[in-house]
Design a protein around this motif. Structure first.
Motif, short mmCIF file in Angstrom:
data_model
loop_
_atom_site.label_atom_id
_atom_site.label_comp_id
_atom_site.label_asym_id
_atom_site.label_seq_id
_atom_site.Cartn_x
_atom_site.Cartn_y
_atom_site.Cartn_z
N ASN C 106 1.02 -1.07 0.05
CA ASN C 106 0.08 0.05 0.09
C ASN C 106 0.64 1.22 -0.07
O ASN C 106 0.41 2.26 0.11
N GLY C 107 2.14 0.97 -0.08
CA GLY C 107 3.24 2.12 -0.30
C GLY C 107 3.32 2.74 0.99
O GLY C 107 4.14 3.65 1.15
N GLU C 108 2.93 2.37 2.32
CA GLU C 108 2.92 3.04 3.60
C GLU C 108 4.23 2.17 4.12
O GLU C 108 4.69 1.32 3.89
N LEU C 109 5.12 3.19 4.62
CA LEU C 109 6.42 2.73 5.47
C LEU C 109 6.12 1.97 6.44
O LEU C 109 7.18 0.86 6.82
N PRO C 110 5.12 1.93 7.28
CA PRO C 110 4.83 0.76 8.26
C PRO C 110 4.98 -0.46 7.87
O PRO C 110 5.03 -1.67 8.63
N GLN C 111 4.76 -0.68 6.64
CA GLN C 111 4.84 -2.12 6.33
C GLN C 111 5.96 -2.90 6.45
O GLN C 111 6.20 -4.17 6.46
N LEU C 112 7.22 -2.01 6.74
CA LEU C 112 8.52 -2.50 6.95
C LEU C 112 8.52 -3.30 8.29
O LEU C 112 9.52 -4.08 8.84
N ALA C 113 7.53 -3.08 9.14
CA ALA C 113 7.57 -3.82 10.44
C ALA C 113 6.84 -5.20 10.18
O ALA C 113 6.51 -5.94 11.21
N ASN C 114 6.10 -5.50 9.07
CA ASN C 114 5.41 -6.67 8.88
C ASN C 114 6.18 -7.86 8.33
O ASN C 114 6.79 -7.80 7.26
N PRO C 115 6.36 -8.77 9.11
CA PRO C 115 7.34 -9.98 8.77
C PRO C 115 7.01 -10.63 7.73
O PRO C 115 7.67 -11.41 7.20
N VAL C 116 5.68 -10.46 7.38
CA VAL C 116 5.25 -11.48 6.30
C VAL C 116 5.44 -10.93 5.10
O VAL C 116 5.45 -11.90 3.91
N LEU C 117 5.78 -9.78 4.96
CA LEU C 117 5.98 -8.80 3.72
C LEU C 117 7.43 -9.09 3.02
O LEU C 117 8.34 -8.68 4.17
N SER C 118 7.89 -9.80 2.21
CA SER C 118 9.22 -10.12 1.78
C SER C 118 9.57 -8.76 1.15
O SER C 118 8.85 -8.00 0.25
N LEU C 119 10.92 -8.62 1.25
CA LEU C 119 11.60 -7.34 0.84
C LEU C 119 12.79 -7.60 -0.05
O LEU C 119 13.53 -8.31 0.38
N ALA C 120 12.87 -6.82 -1.14
CA ALA C 120 14.08 -6.67 -1.96
C ALA C 120 14.89 -5.62 -1.64
O ALA C 120 14.40 -4.55 -1.97
N ILE C 121 16.33 -6.16 -1.60
CA ILE C 121 17.13 -4.65 -1.57
C ILE C 121 18.38 -5.10 -2.27
O ILE C 121 18.82 -6.15 -2.57
#
Lengths: 366, 226, 233
Positions: C106-121
């Motif tokens: 949803n574009g919101e920064l707090p998503q980074l606190a959600n361990p379910v969402l995978s992240l690419a860096i």
């Protein structure tokens, strides 16, 4: 019901066609005889189920449909033993393991015991060896043993002696003859060697270009002028006789055939046993009067039943001579026939060169 | 050796082992089927099997990346079955490695199976051996050596995998950071001491494996007679 | 003998006619630099060849003698180190300041606190944007997200691809790659000041001289700004 019924339509490599429609005895030894390329091996393969004929073909053994319109029983269920020309022993197993391979896959309770087979074929000393160190003859014996141990209902042999030298061949033949005595196992024996066939077979099937051109008992076909057998150079009639007395002084033995006595080279045998005699046509001559001072020992009274000129205006003729209920063939020049004014019905004497007689040692009952 | 290095080695060995086992299980019947067919069908299958030999690993990696994403049919099915994501997982590497190393296992096996004379199998059939029995009791003992070869090649090839893993691995230490990727990382960040350790170790291992493989060639000298 | 001389002349002609300018550029800046270079080529006729990768990869290649004339890094440190190692190289200069954005969900920064969402860096060992991403993730408000699937691309572009192909839910990438994504506050990480350095002598290389002037021109500054970068401090 004691038959092997065949209705085969098979097309092989290079458009070779096998078309067979016949019934063969499912008892005793039936030889399938013909020139190379006539389809003998293909026929065996079809019977064994290794090749599949066109649908509509039938293979029935003693009433069981191995192949019918609706079924095809695969080779591993048909209980058909197969001795191949090249042996085909498993190179990664010892002889003992090769035999064991058959034993562990047979129907339990059926078939000969392994010790019996080893004893019949004298395989004891080979058991721990690898097939790769055996001679061709030894390998064939193992192959026969292995096929027997699978407890087959029918044994197929595809020119098993073809790759063997003469001595090994004779030896193997002796073993095979022993087996036909010991077992009540019908055999189909393929060969292009009529002498081999004569020593084993009861029944004969002539195959040519994928078709059966003649079939009948060995004695009948060999004594007939109607088959291609008689046209072969080594054409020979087969006589069935009983062993009589020995003549130890001259190393000869008597053979009683149709009330006549023949003298043959002394053999290992017992009096009273039946023996076959192979009498090549070229070694039989005829005369009108019984010669008195001839070096030939075997002179038999015969009746001329048939004369046939060989080929179109050939130089030789074939004679079919009746000896009681059996037949002899003689091949003489047309000139001689004319000179003697031979006619059907003539009473003649047949002279058989004793050196031409081949003794086999099988015990056959007709 | 650091934890990261040990992890990388462990992952690589696990990946190569699992891939090799899977390839032996599925590759053997495939190789057998290919070796026995006379029709045109197998030509297509053979070509497919051989593709990883020719295509650059990046091509395979590219397509797998697209296929494994969570929003595709495969990705969704995987998630339903296991509850985890397929993309960037060890399982994804296994699938990729299986495809990538397939020809290295199937081709030696197929060649060996083709060398087993059909005649021996026909003889076995007349002795009462069903097809599976024929395979087990005749084909496998005669082609033992090729199984070792196929397994070694599959294993070694998977250990050396780089391009595919680079595309679909995601470089996750402890999950997808295999030896080749870790090595790449070390070199690019100028950690040469660590790079030497890993690279040197890999060279020694490969040499050892190949020596073993070629030494076995000298045994097994009975020939299959027709 | 004459033919040999002619051959040598023939070969030397393209050399003197102007070798292409070889530029190494960090992955995040590549497409922007592509536009800049194309305009340069049109205006001056000098040919430009670009090679891109992650900053660390390019740095080590240059260190081992890769034949580049110019290096556009994604950080300052690499260029400083290069300058120190060889005085033939020019002075590092800042050409842009990068912005980190969070793309996905949803574009919101707090998503980074959600361990379910995978992240690419991007891989932090070789890419400054990766380092910045790690700094962001280390923040206490995102501690809950530690168990997430963290995927590292060899450079920012691969990280972006991982996300774009649907492999991960989120990505922390340069704004230049995802202009409409949410900005990450600049004080959450060390500044992404991107520096460039000339690697071969400027004097005598007309193409290089012109290019360096071009980079500092207003047209180019406008282009860089439009691509989503901040001007240098």
């Amino acid at each position: 019901m004691n038959d092997l019924e065949l209705q085969l339509d098979y097309t092989g490599e290079q458009h070779f066609q096998l078309q067979v429609n016949c019934a063969l005895p499912a008892v005793g030894v039936t030889a399938i005889y013909g020139p190379s390329g006539s389809g003998k091996s293909t026929l065996l393969d079809c019977i064994a189920g290794l090749r599949r004929p066109a649908s509509g073909s039938t293979v029935r053994f003693r009433g069981t449909g191995w192949m019918t319109g609706s079924t095809f029983i695969p080779p591993w269920q048909r209980r058909v033993g197969y001795v191949f020309q090249d042996g085909r022993l498993f190179p990664h197993l010892t002889v003992q393991q090769n035999l064991h391979y058959a034993e562990t896959r047979k129907k339990p309770g059926e078939g000969p015991d392994i010790n019996q087979v080893v004893s019949w074929l004298d395989l004891a000393e080979f058991l721990p060896r690898s097939p790769t160190v055996l001679s061709a003859g030894q390998r064939q014996r193992v192959a026969i043993g292995r096929a027997l141990l699978s407890a087959p209902q029918l044994l197929l042999l595809d020119e098993p002696l073809a790759n063997l030298d003469h001595e090994a061949s004779q030896q193997c033949l002796t073993y095979l003859q022993r087996l036909t005595r010991e077992l009540q196992l019908p055999m189909l024996y393929v060969s292009h060697d009529i002498e081999e066939v004569s020593q084993l077979a009861d029944y004969l099937v002539l195959l040519e270009n994928g078709r059966v051109v003649d079939q009948g008992s060995l004695l009948d076909l060999c004594g007939s002028l109607d088959t291609r057998l008689s046209r072969e150079e080594q054409a020979a009639a087969i006589l069935l006789g009983t062993i009589g007395k020995d003549d130890p002084e001259f190393d000869l033995t008597e053979l009683q055939v149709e009330g006549q006595t023949l003298l043959v080279a002394q053999q290992q045998h017992l009096p009273g046993q039946q023996r076959r005699l192979r009498v090549p046509a070229r070694d039989v001559s005829v005369c009108r009067e019984k010669p008195k001072d001839s070096s030939i020992l075997n002179i038999l009274p015969v009746t001329l039943r048939e004369i046939q000129t060989e080929g179109e205006g050939g130089a030789r003729v074939l004679l079919r001579l009746a000896l009681g209920s059996q037949y002899l063939l003689a091949r003489i020049t047309r000139k001689s026939a004319a000179k003697l004014q031979l006619q059907v019905g003539d009473k003649l004497f047949a002279q058989i060169k004793s050196a031409a007689l081949l003794m086999d040692s099988a015990d056959h009952h007709e | 050796m650091s934890n990261a290095e040990l992890d990388a080695i462990g992952l690589t060995i696990a990946l190569a082992s699992i891939t090799t086992i899977l390839l032996l299980i599925f590759g053997t019947p495939l190789a057998w089927w290919l070796s026995r067919q006379k029709a045109k069908w197998p030509a297509l299958v053979e070509a497919l099997v051989a593709m990883p030999l020719i295509l650059p690993p990046t091509v395979l990696g590219f397509y797998l990346l697209l296929l494994f994403a969570p929003d595709t049919a495969i990705g969704r099915a995987w998630h339903q079955l296991t509850g985890t994501q397929l993309a960037f997982s060890f399982s994804a590497l296994v699938i990729g490695s299986v495809i990538y190393s397939l020809p290295f296992v199937v081709q030696p096996l197929q060649a060996a199976f083709q060398r087993v004379p059909e005649d021996l199998l026909k003889a076995a059939a007349t002795l009462g051996a069903k097809p599976l029995d024929q395979f087990r009791s005749v084909v496998m003992p005669l082609t033992r050596r090729s199984f070792v070869t196929a397994a070694s090649l599959g294993f070694a090839h998977t250990v050396g995998e780089f391009g595919v893993v680079l595309m679909i691995g995601g470089n996750i230490p402890g999950e997808t950071q295999v030896l080749s990727i870790a090595l790449y990382d070390y070199v690019e960040s100028l950690q040469f001491a660590e790079a030497h350790r890993l690279a040197g170790g890999l060279v020694i291992f490969s040499l050892f494996l190949l020596i073993l493989l070629y030494r076995r060639d000298r045994r097994d000298n009975w020939r299959v007679r027709a | 003998m004459h033919y040999l001389l002619l051959l040598m002349l023939a070969i030397s002609v393209p050399v003197t006619a102007g070798e292409p300018l070889r530029i190494a550029v960090a992955a995040n800046f590549r497409s922007t630099l592509q536009q800049i270079s194309e305009l340069f080529e049109q205006q001056t006729g000098h040919q430009v060849v670009l090679s891109s990768g992650s900053t660390g990869v390019l740095y080590s290649q240059i260190l081992h003698g890769a034949p580049f004339n110019l290096f556009f890094s994604a950080d300052q440190a690499s260029t400083e180190m290069l300058a120190n190692k060889d005085t033939q190289r020019g002075e590092p200069f800042c050409y842009a300041r990068g912005t980190l954005v969070l793309a996905g969900g949803n574009g919101e920064l707090p998503q980074l606190a959600n361990p379910v969402l995978s992240l690419a860096i991007a891989n932090p060992t070789t890419a400054p944007y990766g380092v910045a991403a790690m700094a962001v993730l280390a923040r206490p408000e995102f501690a809950a997200g530690q168990g997430r699937k963290l995927v590292r691309g060899t450079n920012v572009v691969q990280a972006y691809q991982f996300w774009h192909s649907g492999g991960t839910a989120l990505a922390l990438v340069p704004k230049a790659l995802a202009p409409s994504a949410t900005n990450v506050p600049a004080d959450w990480h060390a500044p992404l000041d991107q520096f460039a350095i000339s690697l071969t002598p400027v004097h005598g290389n007309k193409a290089l001289e012109s290019y360096l002037k071009w980079i500092r021109s207003d047209t180019v500054r406008a282009l860089i700004s439009k691509a989503g970068y901040q001007p240098c401090p």
